[in-house]
Design an enzyme around this catalytic site. Structure first.
Site, PDB file in Angstrom:
ATOM      1  N   PHE A   1       0.849  -1.188   0.000  1.00 11.88           N
ATOM      2  CA  PHE A   1       0.000   0.000   0.000  1.00 11.88           C
ATOM      3  C   PHE A   1       0.889   1.243   0.000  1.00 11.88           C
ATOM      4  O   PHE A   1       1.881   1.300   0.727  1.00 11.88           O
ATOM      5  CB  PHE A   1      -0.916  -0.018   1.228  1.00 11.88           C
ATOM      6  CG  PHE A   1      -2.118   0.858   1.085  1.00 11.88           C
ATOM      7  CD1 PHE A   1      -3.190   0.453   0.306  1.00 11.88           C
ATOM      8  CD2 PHE A   1      -2.178   2.091   1.710  1.00 11.88           C
ATOM      9  CE1 PHE A   1      -4.306   1.257   0.158  1.00 11.88           C
ATOM     10  CE2 PHE A   1      -3.287   2.911   1.560  1.00 11.88           C
ATOM     11  CZ  PHE A   1      -4.361   2.496   0.794  1.00 11.88           C
TER      12      PHE A   1
ATOM     13  N   TYR B   1     -10.315  -0.746  11.156  1.00 11.10           N
ATOM     14  CA  TYR B   1     -11.576  -0.368  10.508  1.00 11.10           C
ATOM     15  C   TYR B   1     -11.968  -1.267   9.348  1.00 11.10           C
ATOM     16  O   TYR B   1     -13.041  -1.081   8.767  1.00 11.10           O
ATOM     17  CB  TYR B   1     -11.554   1.094  10.052  1.00 11.10           C
ATOM     18  CG  TYR B   1     -10.343   1.542   9.276  1.00 11.10           C
ATOM     19  CD1 TYR B   1     -10.164   1.178   7.949  1.00 11.10           C
ATOM     20  CD2 TYR B   1      -9.393   2.366   9.856  1.00 11.10           C
ATOM     21  CE1 TYR B   1      -9.058   1.598   7.229  1.00 11.10           C
ATOM     22  CE2 TYR B   1      -8.285   2.812   9.148  1.00 11.10           C
ATOM     23  CZ  TYR B   1      -8.122   2.424   7.833  1.00 11.10           C
ATOM     24  OH  TYR B   1      -7.026   2.851   7.119  1.00 11.10           O
ATOM     25  N   LYS B   2     -11.143  -2.223   8.977  1.00  6.34           N
ATOM     26  CA  LYS B   2     -11.494  -3.117   7.877  1.00  6.34           C
ATOM     27  C   LYS B   2     -12.257  -4.331   8.430  1.00  6.34           C
ATOM     28  O   LYS B   2     -13.422  -4.226   8.768  1.00  6.34           O
ATOM     29  CB  LYS B   2     -10.236  -3.530   7.115  1.00  6.34           C
ATOM     30  CG  LYS B   2      -9.479  -2.357   6.483  1.00  6.34           C
ATOM     31  CD  LYS B   2      -8.254  -2.825   5.725  1.00  6.34           C
ATOM     32  CE  LYS B   2      -7.396  -1.671   5.245  1.00  6.34           C
ATOM     33  NZ  LYS B   2      -8.056  -0.821   4.241  1.00  6.34           N
TER      34      LYS B   2
ATOM     35  N   ARG C   1     -12.304  -5.444  -6.280  1.00  2.72           N
ATOM     36  CA  ARG C   1     -12.169  -6.273  -5.081  1.00  2.72           C
ATOM     37  C   ARG C   1     -13.556  -6.548  -4.505  1.00  2.72           C
ATOM     38  O   ARG C   1     -14.365  -5.632  -4.361  1.00  2.72           O
ATOM     39  CB  ARG C   1     -11.290  -5.581  -4.037  1.00  2.72           C
ATOM     40  CG  ARG C   1      -9.874  -5.326  -4.512  1.00  2.72           C
ATOM     41  CD  ARG C   1      -8.928  -5.012  -3.358  1.00  2.72           C
ATOM     42  NE  ARG C   1      -9.376  -3.900  -2.531  1.00  2.72           N
ATOM     43  CZ  ARG C   1      -8.725  -3.477  -1.441  1.00  2.72           C
ATOM     44  NH1 ARG C   1      -7.630  -4.084  -1.044  1.00  2.72           N
ATOM     45  NH2 ARG C   1      -9.178  -2.433  -0.756  1.00  2.72           N
TER      46      ARG C   1
ATOM     47  N   ASP D   1       2.821  -5.412   7.952  1.00  6.07           N
ATOM     48  CA  ASP D   1       1.586  -4.631   7.888  1.00  6.07           C
ATOM     49  C   ASP D   1       0.430  -5.628   7.810  1.00  6.07           C
ATOM     50  O   ASP D   1       0.291  -6.347   6.814  1.00  6.07           O
ATOM     51  CB  ASP D   1       1.614  -3.723   6.652  1.00  6.07           C
ATOM     52  CG  ASP D   1       0.351  -2.893   6.491  1.00  6.07           C
ATOM     53  OD1 ASP D   1      -0.689  -3.237   7.080  1.00  6.07           O
ATOM     54  OD2 ASP D   1       0.394  -1.898   5.740  1.00  6.07           O
TER      55      ASP D   1
END
Length: 423
Positions: A127, A233-234, A383, A208
């Site tokens: 990312f 938050y995912k 996705r 990560d």
């Protein structure tokens, strides 16, 4: 037959986690398959946030040490609740900061160039935020990231070979930072193998876990990883911008944090107001500033479900959902130009599916117009993340049928083939 509506409904009837869907605020007029970017709000998370507001209302400043969740100890207490999700021991996890701030903290601590060991090893698929942070850390130490940030190449733009990463672990590498799961394909890297190989060469390594925590089990302490960092938050449904987390292996306890601050202190010494830092003797020393209490509060409610169910059951359903989605894509969308870019093997695949198509921006817009929320990733990636706690097999079936109609009727052509501001 797997491509029938009845088959999907049968899978839902046999799903032991089906009742947890009722724990979430699900819009029954939409299918939400973007939980790998932002998870849905649960009723428990809502209640824990409201409860924290009540604590402020009732206790005022005494909320730091009073109430059900005293704020002064909240980062550490939540860290101990997150620890089972990453395979950590007590004290090795703290809930603090943001993903990128935590990476800066850990890189500032563990990146210690010495002699010919001056370079950082990463990958070209990570990312962007991680890469920006590592480039900054190199610059702060006086190095040019063009020569000192080594990024392992991908053979196909979606996946990485562990052998290539290991080959890049030369005697010039001072630090390794890699994703646990690649956001571009859902590939799980072999963190145990990579940690072992890094340590053979005397290189500290961290991961990560933004796309893996809450999606797959981890055993960080058993593997010997030096550090890790992630968002909540995912898959963990902590809310937009919720406070992040970090892990530091207990073998490093006592190491001074690279970026010290008010909350790096030992709790017993913090209010002595001395100008000589006495750091906490666990991962708590890697905090910097005052915790964001209301951004942490929803995590309390969300974590209760994960600890109730256990990651093994969540992972089992996640694999069934993604496998079913791949099977339907293969049988129903053949000839429409889609390419599955995620690993097919269960032990290599995370919690989302990555579809590639030249018309991906348009297709994503068409899906949203038909009530299905995907996630677009430039230049041509779609996705889809069926989440174990709130998505159903029926929704998987409906999504593929809708996608088939969009392609058969060329409904996507009414949209511009360009991403939105937030993809």
């Amino acid at each position: 037959m797997i491509n029938t509506y009845e088959y999907a409904k049968d899978l839902d009837r046999l799903d032991p986690l089906a009742p947890y869907r009722n724990e979430f605020y699900v819009n029954e007029n939409k299918i939400y398959f973007d939980g790998n970017s932002l998870g849905l709000l649960s009723k428990r998370a809502e209640q824990s946030l409201l409860g924290m507001i009540e604590a402020w209302k009732e206790h005022g400043i005494d909320g730091w040490t009073a109430g059900d969740h005293p704020w002064f100890y909240l980062s550490e207490n939540l860290g101990n609740q997150v620890a089972p999700l990453v395979g950590a021991d007590a004290g090795e996890v703290v809930v603090t900061g943001s993903t990128t701030v935590n990476l800066h903290q850990l890189a500032a601590t563990f990146y210690q160039p010495n002699g010919k060991r001056t370079k950082i090893l990463a990958d070209e698929l990570n990312f962007p935020s991680d890469i920006y942070a590592l480039q900054s850390q190199l610059k702060l130490k006086g190095f040019d990231s063009a020569t000192h940030l080594i990024q392992v190449k991908s053979p196909d733009g979606h996946t990485l070979y562990e052998e290539d990463i290991i080959s890049a672990m030369t005697d010039e590498i001072a630090l390794i930072v890699l994703p646990g799961i690649l956001y571009r394909s859902g590939q799980i890297l072999d963190m145990e193998l990579l940690t072992r190989e890094a340590h053979k060469r005397g290189i500290p390594i961290g991961f990560d876990l933004c796309h893996s925590i809450g999606s797959i089990p981890h055993r960080l302490t058993e593997w010997g990883a030096d550090f890790a960092f992630w968002c909540h938050y995912k898959h963990l449904n902590g809310g937009p911008g919720s406070t992040a987390g970090l892990y530091v292996n207990k073998k490093h306890f006592g190491k001074l944090p690279g970026l010290a601050g008010w909350f790096s202190s030992n709790k017993e010494k913090q209010f002595d107001m001395e100008h000589e830092l006495t750091p906490a003797d666990d991962a708590g020393s890697y905090q910097i500033g005052t915790p964001n209490i209301f951004s942490m509060a929803p995590i309390i409610g969300s974590l209760s479900m994960f600890n109730e169910i256990g990651m093994d059951k969540i992972r089992a359903k996640s694999l069934k959902l993604t496998r079913y989605l791949m099977e339907l894509i293969t049988t129903e969308l053949d000839g429409h130009g889609f390419i599955l870019r995620n690993p097919m093997d269960d032990d290599r695949r995370g919690g989302h599916i990555f579809l590639e198509h030249p018309e991906a921006p348009r297709i994503c817009k068409a899906l949203k117009a038909d009530g299905i929320i995907p996630d677009f990733r430039a230049p041509n990636g779609i996705r889809l993340a069926p989440v174990a706690l709130y998505n159903t097999f029926e929704e998987v079936w409906q999504t593929v049928q809708t996608l088939k109609t969009i392609m058969d009727e060329e409904k996507y052509k009414q949209f511009e083939n360009k991403r939105g501001v937030v993809a």
